[in-house]
Design a protein around this motif. Structure first.
Motif, PDB file in Angstrom:
ATOM      1  N   LYS A  16       0.845  -1.209   0.000  1.00 53.26           N
ATOM      2  CA  LYS A  16       0.000   0.000   0.000  1.00 53.26           C
ATOM      3  C   LYS A  16       0.874   1.251   0.000  1.00 53.26           C
ATOM      4  N   PHE A  17       1.943   1.202   0.803  1.00 51.49           N
ATOM      5  CA  PHE A  17       2.855   2.340   0.868  1.00 51.49           C
ATOM      6  C   PHE A  17       3.462   2.613  -0.513  1.00 51.49           C
ATOM      7  N   TYR A  18       3.942   1.571  -1.173  1.00 50.59           N
ATOM      8  CA  TYR A  18       4.558   1.751  -2.494  1.00 50.59           C
ATOM      9  C   TYR A  18       3.545   2.301  -3.508  1.00 50.59           C
ATOM     10  N   LEU A  19       2.319   1.842  -3.448  1.00 46.88           N
ATOM     11  CA  LEU A  19       1.286   2.374  -4.350  1.00 46.88           C
ATOM     12  C   LEU A  19       1.055   3.859  -4.083  1.00 46.88           C
ATOM     13  N   LEU A  20       1.022   4.223  -2.807  1.00 46.54           N
ATOM     14  CA  LEU A  20       0.843   5.630  -2.462  1.00 46.54           C
ATOM     15  C   LEU A  20       2.033   6.469  -2.928  1.00 46.54           C
ATOM     16  N   GLN A  21       3.239   5.917  -2.830  1.00 43.90           N
ATOM     17  CA  GLN A  21       4.419   6.628  -3.320  1.00 43.90           C
ATOM     18  C   GLN A  21       4.322   6.836  -4.836  1.00 43.90           C
ATOM     19  N   GLU A  22       3.822   5.828  -5.551  1.00 44.53           N
ATOM     20  CA  GLU A  22       3.621   5.975  -7.001  1.00 44.53           C
ATOM     21  C   GLU A  22       2.601   7.070  -7.295  1.00 44.53           C
ATOM     22  N   GLU A  23       1.531   7.104  -6.499  1.00 47.50           N
ATOM     23  CA  GLU A  23       0.523   8.155  -6.675  1.00 47.50           C
ATOM     24  C   GLU A  23       1.131   9.529  -6.402  1.00 47.50           C
ATOM     25  N   ARG A  24       1.997   9.590  -5.393  1.00 48.59           N
ATOM     26  CA  ARG A  24       2.649  10.863  -5.066  1.00 48.59           C
ATOM     27  C   ARG A  24       3.544  11.296  -6.223  1.00 48.59           C
ATOM     28  N   ALA A  25       4.295  10.373  -6.804  1.00 47.91           N
ATOM     29  CA  ALA A  25       5.166  10.692  -7.935  1.00 47.91           C
ATOM     30  C   ALA A  25       4.336  11.188  -9.119  1.00 47.91           C
ATOM     31  N   HIS A  26       3.209  10.549  -9.372  1.00 47.10           N
ATOM     32  CA  HIS A  26       2.313  10.968 -10.452  1.00 47.10           C
ATOM     33  C   HIS A  26       1.790  12.385 -10.188  1.00 47.10           C
TER      34      HIS A  26
END
Length: 157
Positions: A16-26
């Motif tokens: 979940k953390f990694y997905l949120l980091q991807e969303e943050r990068a986007h």
């Protein structure tokens, strides 16, 4: 909860953390692209449209931050304090990156609009380096997180 359930829980939280980091990068990419469009419209800036983008990006960053804080609390509650500490450090670095990114955007606009071009562009260069340093720190912290999660996984194998 058994040891294997702990690692499943840990891995789920980390995913979940990694997905949120991807969303943050986007979200950063959208913010940067929006600013490029805004700056390209100089001197007739569409401030209202850019302000709307800033508001949307701010809300998205806030949503992501709240979700990551929840993950950090769950990690801590489940006995993964060291991993939670890394997540906390990452959050601080990301906050710093966002603040620097906003300063960089302001500095770029001042450099384009200002009369003292050399000094204004020097300020842009300085802030860009600070952003790169924070990005390096974030990347190091993500590597540290991956290593710590791997260490926990290896412990429970």
């Amino acid at each position: 909860m058994s040891l294997s359930e702990d690692t499943v829980s840990l891995n789920g939280l980390i995913q979940k953390f990694y997905l949120l980091q991807e969303e943050r990068a986007h979200t950063y990419r959208l913010f940067e692209e929006g600013h490029k469009i805004y700056i390209a419209s100089a001197p007739n800036y569409n401030f209202l449209k850019f302000r709307q983008l800033v508001n949307e990006v701010t809300q998205e960053f806030k949503r992501i931050s709240v979700a990551i804080i929840s993950i950090e609390k769950q990690l801590r509650f489940n006995g993964f304090a060291k991993i939670a500490d890394i997540v906390t450090k990452l959050q601080e670095s990301e906050k710093n990156k966002l603040e620097l990114s906003a300063k960089l955007q302001i500095a770029k606009q001042q450099a384009i609009d200002g009369a003292d071009l050399a000094d204004n562009w020097n300020q842009v260069v300085v802030i860009k380096q600070k952003v790169r340093d924070v990005i390096d720190s974030v990347n190091e912290q993500i590597l540290e997180l991956r290593q710590e999660v791997q260490d926990v996984d290896n412990k429970y194998e």
